[in-house]
Design a protein around this motif. Structure first.
Motif, PDB file in Angstrom:
ATOM      1  N   SER A  45       0.841  -1.192   0.000  1.00  0.00           N
ATOM      2  CA  SER A  45       0.000   0.000   0.000  1.00  0.00           C
ATOM      3  C   SER A  45       0.876   1.242   0.000  1.00  0.00           C
ATOM      4  CB  SER A  45      -0.878   0.042   1.262  1.00  0.00           C
ATOM      5  OG  SER A  45      -1.743  -1.057   1.308  1.00  0.00           O
ATOM      6  N   ASP A  46       0.365   2.305  -0.623  1.00  0.00           N
ATOM      7  CA  ASP A  46       1.077   3.576  -0.547  1.00  0.00           C
ATOM      8  C   ASP A  46       1.103   4.045   0.903  1.00  0.00           C
ATOM      9  OD1 ASP A  46       1.761   3.971  -3.224  1.00  0.00           O
ATOM     10  OD2 ASP A  46      -0.198   4.851  -3.686  1.00  0.00           O
ATOM     11  N   PHE A  47       2.087   4.827   1.223  1.00  0.00           N
ATOM     12  CA  PHE A  47       2.228   5.416   2.548  1.00  0.00           C
ATOM     13  C   PHE A  47       1.635   6.812   2.481  1.00  0.00           C
ATOM     14  CE2 PHE A  47       4.542   5.245   6.567  1.00  0.00           C
ATOM     15  CZ  PHE A  47       4.702   3.876   6.721  1.00  0.00           C
ATOM     16  N   ASP A  48       0.435   6.994   3.010  1.00  0.00           N
ATOM     17  CA  ASP A  48      -0.263   8.280   2.928  1.00  0.00           C
ATOM     18  C   ASP A  48      -0.188   8.968   4.277  1.00  0.00           C
ATOM     19  OD1 ASP A  48      -1.932  10.433   2.505  1.00  0.00           O
ATOM     20  OD2 ASP A  48      -3.747   9.240   2.258  1.00  0.00           O
ATOM     21  N   ASN A  91      -1.260  15.093  -0.176  1.00  0.00           N
ATOM     22  CA  ASN A  91      -0.340  14.296  -0.977  1.00  0.00           C
ATOM     23  C   ASN A  91      -0.562  12.848  -0.557  1.00  0.00           C
ATOM     24  OD1 ASN A  91       1.941  12.782  -1.772  1.00  0.00           O
ATOM     25  ND2 ASN A  91       3.251  14.581  -1.738  1.00  0.00           N
ATOM     26  N   THR A 121       0.957  10.010  -1.566  1.00  0.00           N
ATOM     27  CA  THR A 121       2.045   9.037  -1.629  1.00  0.00           C
ATOM     28  C   THR A 121       3.359   9.508  -1.036  1.00  0.00           C
ATOM     29  OG1 THR A 121       2.793   9.778  -3.800  1.00  0.00           O
ATOM     30  CG2 THR A 121       1.090   8.059  -3.753  1.00  0.00           C
ATOM     31  N   GLU A 125       5.616  11.028  -2.644  1.00  0.00           N
ATOM     32  CA  GLU A 125       6.624  10.948  -3.713  1.00  0.00           C
ATOM     33  C   GLU A 125       7.243  12.314  -3.952  1.00  0.00           C
ATOM     34  OE1 GLU A 125       7.178   8.106  -6.017  1.00  0.00           O
ATOM     35  OE2 GLU A 125       6.159   6.953  -4.470  1.00  0.00           O
ATOM     36  N   ASP A 147       6.140  17.522   1.443  1.00  0.00           N
ATOM     37  CA  ASP A 147       5.068  16.654   0.972  1.00  0.00           C
ATOM     38  C   ASP A 147       3.700  17.302   1.176  1.00  0.00           C
ATOM     39  OD1 ASP A 147       6.500  14.294   0.002  1.00  0.00           O
ATOM     40  OD2 ASP A 147       7.202  14.157   2.059  1.00  0.00           O
ATOM     41  N   ARG A 191      -3.272  -0.960   7.063  1.00  0.00           N
ATOM     42  CA  ARG A 191      -2.100  -1.118   6.193  1.00  0.00           C
ATOM     43  C   ARG A 191      -0.857  -1.593   6.947  1.00  0.00           C
ATOM     44  NH1 ARG A 191      -2.478   4.328   2.362  1.00  0.00           N
ATOM     45  NH2 ARG A 191      -4.613   3.994   1.663  1.00  0.00           N
ATOM     46  N   GLN A 231       1.120  -0.011   9.096  1.00  0.00           N
ATOM     47  CA  GLN A 231       2.165   0.989   8.928  1.00  0.00           C
ATOM     48  C   GLN A 231       2.360   1.775  10.219  1.00  0.00           C
ATOM     49  OE1 GLN A 231       0.481   3.188   5.630  1.00  0.00           O
ATOM     50  NE2 GLN A 231       1.358   1.813   4.110  1.00  0.00           N
TER      51      GLN A 231
END
Length: 192
Positions: free
Chosen positions: A38-41, A80, A82, A84, A89, A118, A120
């Motif tokens: 999973s993306d880290f949001d 944001n 993700t 990235e 951010d 997730r 995380q």
């Protein structure tokens, strides 16, 4: 040149920068070790609180779902999803001249969206920082790098702007919480 802070350090903001009114609070991070798919949001938020450390009402909580305080003093510039890319951010713009008199502190936080599902936590995040920039000149005034102290936390109070004798100061807090956004909201008196 920016003042680099350590955890717990406090610094004058407006006294050392006369005429400073508009600032940008930028938060940034990288993911250092994660393969969960999973993306880290991560989400930046601000709690506008009074002397008791609590918000007067839920509208004093500025985040991706309430991007602007009614006074216009704090504006979230966008979510944001993700983390990235280089640089900040997420950012919050603060107009110190518009902060209502009953608001004596603005706490800036970062939480991990859907962290439990997730699997995380902030132990998987690196290079996390908060910085305060003069919006008019673009000059970075304050920077606080969080370090790697958070192994199980899913929310962090990163820093705080607070009034002191008519001036604004900044406090590098770096206090982690388990329980994500809900725990932070409870801490500041927001109903979830």
């Amino acid at each position: 040149m920016a003042v680099n802070l350590t955890k717990g350090q406090k610094v004058d903001l407006t006294k050392t920068n006369p005429g400073l009114v508009k600032i940008i609070v930028g938060l940034g991070w990288d993911v250092n070790k994660y393969d969960g798919g999973s993306d880290f949001d991560l989400d930046a938020s601000a709690f506008l609180a009074g002397n008791n450390g609590k918000v007067a009402n839920d509208a004093d909580f500025v985040f991706y779902g309430n991007k602007e305080h009614a006074s216009g003093s704090v504006i979230h510039t966008g979510d944001n999803l993700t983390g990235e890319g280089e640089g900040d951010d997420e950012q919050l713009k603060v107009d110190l001249s518009k902060v209502p008199a009953e608001i004596t502190k603005i706490d800036f936080t970062v939480t991990i969206y859907d962290a439990d599902t997730r699997h995380q936590n902030f132990g998987q995040v690196s290079n996390a920082y908060i910085r305060v920039v003069n919006e008019v000149t673009g000059e970075e005034l304050i920077r606080y790098d969080l370090g790697e102290d958070y192994s199980i936390e899913t929310a962090v109070i990163v820093g705080e702007l607070y009034r002191n004798n008519g001036e604004w100061k900044f406090n590098a807090i770096g206090s982690g919480f388990q329980g994500g956004l809900a725990a932070l909201c409870g801490n500041f008196g927001v109903n979830v």
